[in-house]
Scaffold this active site. Structure first.
Site, PDB file in Angstrom:
ATOM      1  N   SER A  51       8.914   9.132  -4.078  1.00 39.44           N
ATOM      2  CA  SER A  51       7.708   9.955  -3.988  1.00 39.44           C
ATOM      3  C   SER A  51       7.391  10.670  -5.301  1.00 39.44           C
ATOM      4  O   SER A  51       7.118  10.018  -6.302  1.00 39.44           O
ATOM      5  CB  SER A  51       7.856  10.947  -2.831  1.00 39.44           C
ATOM      6  OG  SER A  51       6.642  11.604  -2.544  1.00 39.44           O
TER       7      SER A  51
ATOM      8  N   ASP B  60       2.247   3.977   5.197  1.00 42.17           N
ATOM      9  CA  ASP B  60       2.302   5.213   4.404  1.00 42.17           C
ATOM     10  C   ASP B  60       0.891   5.603   3.995  1.00 42.17           C
ATOM     11  O   ASP B  60       0.268   4.943   3.155  1.00 42.17           O
ATOM     12  CB  ASP B  60       3.181   5.000   3.176  1.00 42.17           C
ATOM     13  CG  ASP B  60       3.460   6.287   2.422  1.00 42.17           C
ATOM     14  OD1 ASP B  60       2.893   7.329   2.799  1.00 42.17           O
ATOM     15  OD2 ASP B  60       4.255   6.249   1.466  1.00 42.17           O
TER      16      ASP B  60
ATOM     17  N   HIS C 111       6.166   7.311   4.776  1.00 43.19           N
ATOM     18  CA  HIS C 111       6.669   7.836   3.510  1.00 43.19           C
ATOM     19  C   HIS C 111       8.175   8.104   3.545  1.00 43.19           C
ATOM     20  O   HIS C 111       8.939   7.600   2.707  1.00 43.19           O
ATOM     21  CB  HIS C 111       5.902   9.117   3.177  1.00 43.19           C
ATOM     22  CG  HIS C 111       5.829   9.424   1.720  1.00 43.19           C
ATOM     23  ND1 HIS C 111       5.155   8.627   0.816  1.00 43.19           N
ATOM     24  CD2 HIS C 111       6.336  10.454   0.989  1.00 43.19           C
ATOM     25  CE1 HIS C 111       5.236   9.150  -0.387  1.00 43.19           C
ATOM     26  NE2 HIS C 111       5.972  10.256  -0.314  1.00 43.19           N
TER      27      HIS C 111
END
Length: 446
Positions: free
Chosen positions: A225, A395, A421
């Site tokens: 991320s 996601d 995610h």
């Protein structure tokens, strides 16, 4: 008539039961008024049979005790304790950035291995140790997210068992980046940072320290991320640093981001950032989550986080085992700066993966056709680091289509259709579907 203390207790109990983790502005103000002894009483109250039986999922007493015991055992361990609990030895180093932040850097060492691998080739699993691998966490996380799963489910331990020299990074403001040579963490100046500083100062310091310690010319970088955004920003703007990276593995890769699921939060995204600073302050972002983690029973904390991720991102979180959530969710949050969040809001509004805009004044000023200034953009087309992307088909946060079109050095792309995610860190099938592929990628390049 109820006393003031009784009224305050009732109000807090209601807030704890009904509030979701992102709705913490009022909760934080309330928490500051409440003595610690009342917090302890409330935690006992929430855990009592009378309250829990109406909402807690039905389960046998034995299963409940096992789950509670497992969560309690792990929730108070630090990085060194988590590594030791999984049969490894930890080394901890203090890395000082050019502007004075002191970041803890951890190394996973197999039992019986020498302290340093710099001067000799060490045989592990009947093959030489490969390049060092540096793992970087995501937004409002610390390195503990790589360590809180079991040895067979954690990417960090899987890499270590495969013979890799695993290092765990932390950025400024996180649990292990809370120290500065000159500034107090209570000062506004300490928290005046975002992605730009992590990319230009934190990551170079961490990479160079690992390379110096191991006497290697290059390392492999694995990020999740925001950790991928830090890598994209750093490697596209710092050619010398990019030359030190052999392979960049990006889990849930994030640069440009899409709108949030909840309209109320989207309205906050598109408002004047000064209002965000008024609501959240100018220092620590959502520190009250630690309060909820302390007060709420594990099952209720899990419910609150699942509800929050659904409201914000429409994530179902069904790929993560319910039994494991109580163990790993307490490690999901670490401190970060409000400015870091504002920076992501700016990226969301402008549709540009750009540096922080100090002069922004709301969505109108950001979106109008003519502006008196424009922050530099991180040009991913200029990045020369080989990158392997692992994306989630479910996601909703990153703009994956745009990212794939921008990168010119992609050597591997895997899209897991059902993944959201956080699944890249905690999904039950991540070890077999994702982590084994990462190990094979590294092995193919050694």
């Amino acid at each position: 008539m109820l006393s003031l203390v009784e009224v305050r207790n009732a109000v807090l109990t209601l807030a704890l039961l009904c509030a979701e983790c992102f709705a913490g502005i009022a909760a934080l103000a309330l928490c500051k008024m409440i003595p610690i002894e009342i917090i302890d009483k409330l935690r006992a109250l929430l855990s009592s049979a009378g309250l829990a039986s109406a909402q807690e999922p039905a389960e046998s007493r034995r299963d409940k005790a096992q789950r509670a015991g497992s969560a309690e055992k792990f929730r108070n361990l630090d990085a060194v304790g988590l590594i030791a609990a999984n049969g490894f030895r930890a080394e901890e180093y203090a890395v000082v950035t050019k502007d004075g932040f002191i970041l803890s850097l951890f190394r996973i060492v197999r039992p019986g291995a020498p302290t340093s691998f710099a001067s000799e080739s060490v045989e592990v699993n009947s093959r030489p140790r490969s390049h060092p691998v540096l793992l970087m966490h995501g937004f409002l996380e610390c390195c503990e997210v790589w360590l809180c799963r079991s040895r067979s489910r954690s990417l960090a331990y899987i890499l270590a068992d495969a013979g890799f020299d695993v290092w765990l990074a932390n950025v400024r403001g996180s649990k292990y980046g809370f120290k500065h040579n000159r500034l107090s963490s209570r000062s506004h100046e300490f928290w005046n940072f975002g992605i730009d500083e992590m990319a230009s100062l934190d990551l170079p310091a961490l990479v160079m320290f690992v390379l110096k310690q191991t006497r290697c010319a290059k390392l492999d970088y694995v990020a999740f991320s925001q950790g991928t955004a830090i890598g994209f920003a750093a490697f596209s703007s710092n050619v010398e640093l990019a030359d030190k990276i052999d392979l960049f593995v990006a889990l849930a890769p994030t640069a440009r981001v899409n709108a949030l699921h909840l309209r109320a939060v989207n309205a906050l995204v598109w408002t004047d950032p000064n209002l965000v600073y008024v609501l959240f302050g100018a220092r620590v972002m959502m520190r009250w989550v630690i309060f909820w983690r302390t007060v709420l029973p594990p099952w209720l904390f899990v419910k609150a986080l699942d509800a929050s991720t659904w409201q914000l991102f429409a994530w179902n979180m069904t790929n993560i085992d319910d039994a494991e959530k109580a163990k790993v969710y307490p490690f999901l949050y670490s401190c970060g700066s409000v400015r870091n969040m504002v920076h992501w809001f700016q990226i969301m509004v402008t549709g540009r993966f750009q540096m922080y805009d100090d002069q922004c004044g709301g969505a109108f000023a950001l979106r109008r056709l003519y502006r008196g200034h424009q922050p530099p953009q991180y040009s991913l087309r200029q990045m020369q680091v080989p990158v392997a992307l692992f994306c989630g088909g479910a996601d909703s946060l990153p703009d994956t289509k745009w990212l794939l079109s921008e990168l010119s050095t992609t050597v591997f792309v895997h899209i897991e259709p059902s993944y959201e995610h956080l699944d890249f860190q905690f999904a039950r099938c991540a070890p077999s579907r994702i982590y084994t592929k990462i190990v094979r990628l590294f092995e193919s390049r050694t």
